[in-house]
Design a protein around this motif. Structure first.
Motif, PDB file in Angstrom:
ATOM      1  N   THR A   1       0.315  -1.075   0.324  1.00 32.47           N
ATOM      2  CA  THR A   1       0.463  -0.343   0.075  1.00 32.47           C
ATOM      3  C   THR A   1       0.667   1.297  -0.140  1.00 32.47           C
ATOM      4  O   THR A   1       0.589   2.254  -0.228  1.00 32.47           O
ATOM      5  CB  THR A   1      -1.159  -0.159   1.943  1.00 32.47           C
ATOM      6  N   ALA A   2       2.265   1.025   0.029  1.00 29.86           N
ATOM      7  CA  ALA A   2       3.736   2.244   0.413  1.00 29.86           C
ATOM      8  C   ALA A   2       4.904   1.690  -0.529  1.00 29.86           C
ATOM      9  O   ALA A   2       5.205   1.324   0.787  1.00 29.86           O
ATOM     10  CB  ALA A   2       3.465   2.821   2.074  1.00 29.86           C
ATOM     11  N   TYR A   3       4.586   1.494  -2.172  1.00 31.80           N
ATOM     12  CA  TYR A   3       5.248   1.115  -2.329  1.00 31.80           C
ATOM     13  C   TYR A   3       5.878   1.714  -3.095  1.00 31.80           C
ATOM     14  O   TYR A   3       5.024   1.821  -4.342  1.00 31.80           O
ATOM     15  CB  TYR A   3       5.300  -0.562  -2.111  1.00 31.80           C
ATOM     16  N   PRO A   4       6.772   2.306  -3.305  1.00 29.19           N
ATOM     17  CA  PRO A   4       7.182   3.719  -5.080  1.00 29.19           C
ATOM     18  C   PRO A   4       7.774   2.980  -6.005  1.00 29.19           C
ATOM     19  O   PRO A   4       7.896   3.337  -6.821  1.00 29.19           O
ATOM     20  CB  PRO A   4       8.261   4.155  -4.261  1.00 29.19           C
ATOM     21  N   TYR A   5       7.834   1.312  -6.005  1.00 23.69           N
ATOM     22  CA  TYR A   5       8.383   1.225  -6.945  1.00 23.69           C
ATOM     23  C   TYR A   5       7.729  -0.467  -7.455  1.00 23.69           C
ATOM     24  O   TYR A   5       6.731  -0.842  -6.616  1.00 23.69           O
ATOM     25  CB  TYR A   5       9.764  -0.411  -6.416  1.00 23.69           C
ATOM     26  N   GLN A   6       7.993  -0.796  -8.435  1.00 22.03           N
ATOM     27  CA  GLN A   6       7.438  -1.705  -9.559  1.00 22.03           C
ATOM     28  C   GLN A   6       7.870  -3.191  -8.856  1.00 22.03           C
ATOM     29  O   GLN A   6       8.850  -2.949  -7.906  1.00 22.03           O
ATOM     30  CB  GLN A   6       7.159  -1.932 -11.277  1.00 22.03           C
ATOM     31  N   TYR A   7       6.913  -4.270  -8.651  1.00 22.97           N
ATOM     32  CA  TYR A   7       6.846  -5.257  -8.109  1.00 22.97           C
ATOM     33  C   TYR A   7       7.547  -6.572  -9.578  1.00 22.97           C
ATOM     34  O   TYR A   7       7.701  -6.432 -10.572  1.00 22.97           O
ATOM     35  CB  TYR A   7       5.481  -6.628  -7.686  1.00 22.97           C
ATOM     36  N   ASP A   8       8.649  -7.060  -8.657  1.00 23.22           N
ATOM     37  CA  ASP A   8       9.359  -8.108  -9.483  1.00 23.22           C
ATOM     38  C   ASP A   8       8.729  -9.472  -8.863  1.00 23.22           C
ATOM     39  O   ASP A   8       8.455 -10.840  -8.403  1.00 23.22           O
ATOM     40  CB  ASP A   8      10.601  -8.563  -9.144  1.00 23.22           C
TER      41      ASP A   8
ATOM     42  N   ILE B   1       3.938   8.456  -3.990  1.00 27.29           N
ATOM     43  CA  ILE B   1       5.643   9.277  -3.813  1.00 27.29           C
ATOM     44  C   ILE B   1       5.477   9.459  -1.823  1.00 27.29           C
ATOM     45  O   ILE B   1       4.462   9.320  -1.303  1.00 27.29           O
ATOM     46  CB  ILE B   1       5.554  10.208  -3.758  1.00 27.29           C
ATOM     47  N   LEU B   2       6.401   8.720  -1.567  1.00 29.24           N
ATOM     48  CA  LEU B   2       6.645   8.832   0.304  1.00 29.24           C
ATOM     49  C   LEU B   2       7.850   9.609   0.090  1.00 29.24           C
ATOM     50  O   LEU B   2       9.134   9.544   0.077  1.00 29.24           O
ATOM     51  CB  LEU B   2       7.521   7.180   0.691  1.00 29.24           C
ATOM     52  N   LEU B   3       7.626  10.898   1.590  1.00 29.55           N
ATOM     53  CA  LEU B   3       8.207  11.868   1.579  1.00 29.55           C
ATOM     54  C   LEU B   3       9.201  11.758   2.956  1.00 29.55           C
ATOM     55  O   LEU B   3       8.576  10.869   3.863  1.00 29.55           O
ATOM     56  CB  LEU B   3       7.598  13.089   1.738  1.00 29.55           C
ATOM     57  N   ASP B   4      10.656  11.414   2.486  1.00 23.50           N
ATOM     58  CA  ASP B   4      11.588  11.258   4.010  1.00 23.50           C
ATOM     59  C   ASP B   4      11.273  12.376   4.245  1.00 23.50           C
ATOM     60  O   ASP B   4      11.928  13.317   4.098  1.00 23.50           O
ATOM     61  CB  ASP B   4      12.671  10.921   3.421  1.00 23.50           C
ATOM     62  N   LEU B   5      10.708  12.534   5.930  1.00 22.68           N
ATOM     63  CA  LEU B   5      11.221  13.730   6.127  1.00 22.68           C
ATOM     64  C   LEU B   5      11.734  13.637   7.651  1.00 22.68           C
ATOM     65  O   LEU B   5      12.509  15.062   7.848  1.00 22.68           O
ATOM     66  CB  LEU B   5       9.230  13.957   7.093  1.00 22.68           C
TER      67      LEU B   5
ATOM     68  N   SER C   1       8.210   4.949  14.425  1.00 25.91           N
ATOM     69  CA  SER C   1       7.369   3.919  14.857  1.00 25.91           C
ATOM     70  C   SER C   1       6.245   4.216  13.614  1.00 25.91           C
ATOM     71  O   SER C   1       5.814   5.204  13.154  1.00 25.91           O
ATOM     72  CB  SER C   1       6.960   4.078  16.558  1.00 25.91           C
ATOM     73  N   ALA C   2       5.424   3.092  14.206  1.00 26.71           N
ATOM     74  CA  ALA C   2       4.818   3.256  13.470  1.00 26.71           C
ATOM     75  C   ALA C   2       3.293   4.051  13.388  1.00 26.71           C
ATOM     76  O   ALA C   2       2.787   4.721  12.817  1.00 26.71           O
ATOM     77  CB  ALA C   2       3.608   1.999  12.809  1.00 26.71           C
ATOM     78  N   PHE C   3       2.905   4.532  14.518  1.00 28.10           N
ATOM     79  CA  PHE C   3       2.268   5.225  15.683  1.00 28.10           C
ATOM     80  C   PHE C   3       2.689   6.790  15.087  1.00 28.10           C
ATOM     81  O   PHE C   3       2.183   7.571  15.338  1.00 28.10           O
ATOM     82  CB  PHE C   3       2.002   5.058  16.972  1.00 28.10           C
ATOM     83  N   TYR C   4       3.458   6.770  15.416  1.00 27.12           N
ATOM     84  CA  TYR C   4       4.630   8.232  14.742  1.00 27.12           C
ATOM     85  C   TYR C   4       6.320   8.490  13.636  1.00 27.12           C
ATOM     86  O   TYR C   4       6.579   8.152  14.107  1.00 27.12           O
ATOM     87  CB  TYR C   4       5.475   8.564  16.130  1.00 27.12           C
ATOM     88  N   PRO C   5       5.350   7.925  12.394  1.00 24.37           N
ATOM     89  CA  PRO C   5       6.133   7.767  10.831  1.00 24.37           C
ATOM     90  C   PRO C   5       6.605   8.987  11.324  1.00 24.37           C
ATOM     91  O   PRO C   5       6.579   9.974  11.182  1.00 24.37           O
ATOM     92  CB  PRO C   5       5.442   7.103  10.450  1.00 24.37           C
ATOM     93  N   SER C   6       8.067   8.690  10.444  1.00 25.47           N
ATOM     94  CA  SER C   6       8.762   9.733   9.641  1.00 25.47           C
ATOM     95  C   SER C   6       8.180   9.773   8.418  1.00 25.47           C
ATOM     96  O   SER C   6       9.659  10.788   7.585  1.00 25.47           O
ATOM     97  CB  SER C   6      10.629   9.464  10.144  1.00 25.47           C
ATOM     98  N   GLY C   7       7.520   9.533   7.333  1.00 29.08           N
ATOM     99  CA  GLY C   7       6.689   9.554   6.167  1.00 29.08           C
ATOM    100  C   GLY C   7       6.287  10.162   6.080  1.00 29.08           C
ATOM    101  O   GLY C   7       4.934  10.060   6.816  1.00 29.08           O
ATOM    102  N   VAL C   8       5.457  10.756   5.039  1.00 27.14           N
ATOM    103  CA  VAL C   8       4.024  11.073   4.671  1.00 27.14           C
ATOM    104  C   VAL C   8       3.888  10.545   3.210  1.00 27.14           C
ATOM    105  O   VAL C   8       4.543  10.599   2.046  1.00 27.14           O
ATOM    106  CB  VAL C   8       3.966  12.840   4.044  1.00 27.14           C
ATOM    107  N   ARG C   9       2.980   9.709   2.645  1.00 28.38           N
ATOM    108  CA  ARG C   9       2.715   8.908   1.524  1.00 28.38           C
ATOM    109  C   ARG C   9       1.171  10.387   0.444  1.00 28.38           C
ATOM    110  O   ARG C   9       0.552  10.675   1.280  1.00 28.38           O
ATOM    111  CB  ARG C   9       1.861   8.033   1.961  1.00 28.38           C
ATOM    112  N   ILE C  10       2.106  10.395  -0.741  1.00 28.96           N
ATOM    113  CA  ILE C  10       1.457  10.672  -1.500  1.00 28.96           C
ATOM    114  C   ILE C  10       0.813  10.414  -3.392  1.00 28.96           C
ATOM    115  O   ILE C  10       1.772   9.651  -3.299  1.00 28.96           O
ATOM    116  CB  ILE C  10       2.252  12.463  -1.860  1.00 28.96           C
ATOM    117  N   GLY C  11       0.176  10.483  -3.558  1.00 28.05           N
ATOM    118  CA  GLY C  11      -0.438   9.920  -5.021  1.00 28.05           C
ATOM    119  C   GLY C  11      -1.288  11.010  -5.812  1.00 28.05           C
ATOM    120  O   GLY C  11      -2.099  11.777  -5.247  1.00 28.05           O
ATOM    121  N   THR C  12      -0.779  10.227  -7.056  1.00 28.30           N
ATOM    122  CA  THR C  12      -1.138  11.583  -8.684  1.00 28.30           C
ATOM    123  C   THR C  12      -2.827  10.995  -8.583  1.00 28.30           C
ATOM    124  O   THR C  12      -3.547  11.770  -9.670  1.00 28.30           O
ATOM    125  CB  THR C  12      -0.883  11.151  -9.614  1.00 28.30           C
TER     126      THR C  12
END
Ligand SMILES: *Cc1c(COP(=O)(O)O)cnc(C)c1O
Length: 448
Positions: free
Chosen positions: A174-181, A322-326, A360-371
């Motif tokens: 659900t939060a993966y910016p790559y294609q899958y092999d 896109i996953l922003l690394d904050l 942690s999953a509760f206080y994560p360090s990123g934001v997920r953005i999609g188009t």
């Protein structure tokens, strides 16, 4: 909004709430990658008389009478699914993506059997065996992970599969910016005799548009939601592939039985009709260009974000998100600040963990953005340049915040920050700019 005159008359309280949500959807930028704006035809089907009918069973084999026309509708939805994805069997009855996935477990595993999926903080879905999901309580979940660069660690997948001999392996996220092999997963699944289930909930629309590889040649089972990039009603589909039938001739009927009587009662016929309509839309050249534009927009947005000083997991994207690394901005655990700032500025996104998240999953360090949703509104690459600037401006406007140590201190600090964020002048200014900008882009349900 004048779309629901009967609700307005009969239940003004609920009407008012819908009206405010209508405006919220219209006035802001919808950047949650799992959301979209569905078509008016799909919404008509969702509000149709089909909701009145009970039809437990499958076309031609129902427990209730009066299903002559429902049978035709469901069969058409099945046939369209088979055609568009190139699969021999489809079940269109799952109420949503999560029940679809649960049915796959019921069809392929016994309680206590071992299963593997991508760990949730690494981008995986709850239903792929996350420890707090029923899937990890009823089955033995062995999660795999991503590497520092955010890509699935295929060496780990193989080592864990050889060690634990899972019955079922999930590929999808659900939060993966790559294609899958998919081919590499299939090889591992074959090596240990596991079923390979590809969950394409996020990328189904991209696959239909030939903008993302399809798992159909590799997986035994494919599940999807119908409301994300596929742009249909909320719902789920389970497909059985030729490879699946080859591995287990009974697989498709096992899946049908897992849905009913295993997990569900009557199918949502209004939803089934809406899925069929969405699949017809998805088979058009216009949808093909839509799917390709989602990816062009994601790449343009990634470029704009980088130009404006943002750090991205993987440095970019191969799909719609896109996953922003904050961490470079807030240190560990800044996802809350950023998602609140974006919301105050008229942009909806969600906080998300990043690979090897220092928090942690509760206080994560990123934001997920999609188009997907803003592409449905007709935005193009040049608009992404602006969206990237607004996101960066909003985050920079509150860059002094830092997550404190200790649970109580965090709760108090975040509440205080939230108050300040929703009064922040710069964020309010962006919100007004975005509202004006959005007027240029019609929503499908307001188009004439
Ligand atoms: C969204 C999603 C689901 C679940 O869908 P719901 O309709 O929310 O139950 C399952 N798997 C993946 C990968 C998803 O992204």
């Amino acid at each position: 909004m004048h779309a629901y005159p009967r609700i307005k008359k009969q239940d003004p309280k609920i009407y008012k709430m819908i009206e405010r949500e209508w405006d919220r959807q219209a006035d802001g930028l919808e950047l949650i990658p799992s959301e979209n704006y569905t078509s008016p035809a799909v919404m008509e089907a969702m509000g149709s008389i089909l909701t009145n009918k009970y039809s437990e069973g499958y076309p031609g084999r129902r427990y209730y009478g009066g299903n002559e026309f429902i049978d035709e509708i469901e069969q058409e939805a099945i046939d369209r699914t088979k055609k568009i994805f190139g699969v021999p069997y489809a079940n269109v009855q799952p109420y949503s993506g999560s029940p679809a996935n649960l049915a796959v477990y019921v069809a392929t595993c016994k309680p206590g059997d071992t299963v593997m999926g991508l760990n949730l903080p690494d981008g995986g879905h709850l239903t792929h065996g996350w420890k707090y999901s029923a899937t990890a309580q009823f089955y033995k979940s062995v999660p795999y992970h991503v590497r520092q660069d955010g890509r699935v660690d295929m060496e780990e997948v193989r080592a864990l599969a050889l060690e634990h001999k899972p019955k079922l392996i999930w590929v999808g996220a659900t939060a993966y910016p790559y294609q899958y092999d998919y081919a590499a997963f299939a090889k591992i699944a074959d090596e240990v005799g596991a079923f390979l289930a590809a969950d394409i909930a996020h990328v189904a629309g991209l696959i239909v548009a030939s903008a993302h590889p399809s798992p159909v040649p590799h997986a035994h089972i494919v599940t999807t939601t119908t409301h994300k990039t596929l742009r249909g009603p909320r719902g789920g589909i389970i497909m059985t592939t030729d490879r699946g039938i080859k591995k287990d001739a009974e697989l498709a009927s096992r899946i049908d039985k897992a849905i009913i009587p295993g997990l569900q009662g009557g199918p949502h016929n209004h939803q089934t009709a809406a899925i069929a309509i969405a699949l017809k839309e998805a088979a058009t050249p216009a949808f093909r260009s839509y799917g390709k534009q989602i990816i062009k927009n994601a790449k343009a947005l990634a470029d704009s974000l980088k130009t404006n000083g943002m750090t991205l997991v993987s440095g970019g994207t191969e799909n719609h998100l896109i996953l922003l690394d904050l961490v470079p901005i807030f240190g560990a655990g800044g996802g809350h600040f950023a998602s609140d700032a974006l919301e105050a500025a008229g942009m909806t996104a969600n906080k998300n963990t990043i690979p090897k998240d220092p928090s942690s999953a509760f206080y994560p360090s990123g934001v997920r953005i999609g188009t997907p949703a803003i592409t449905t509104r007709g935005m193009k690459e040049k608009d992404m340049k602006k969206v990237g600037e607004w996101i960066a401006r909003a985050i920079h406007a509150i860059q002094e915040y830092r997550l404190p140590e200790g649970k109580d201190a965090r709760v108090a600090y975040l509440a205080q920050c939230k108050k300040e964020i929703f009064r922040n002048k710069e964020l309010l200014k962006i919100r007004a700019e975005i509202k004006t900008f959005c007027k240029k882009f019609v929503l499908p349900h307001t188009a004439r």
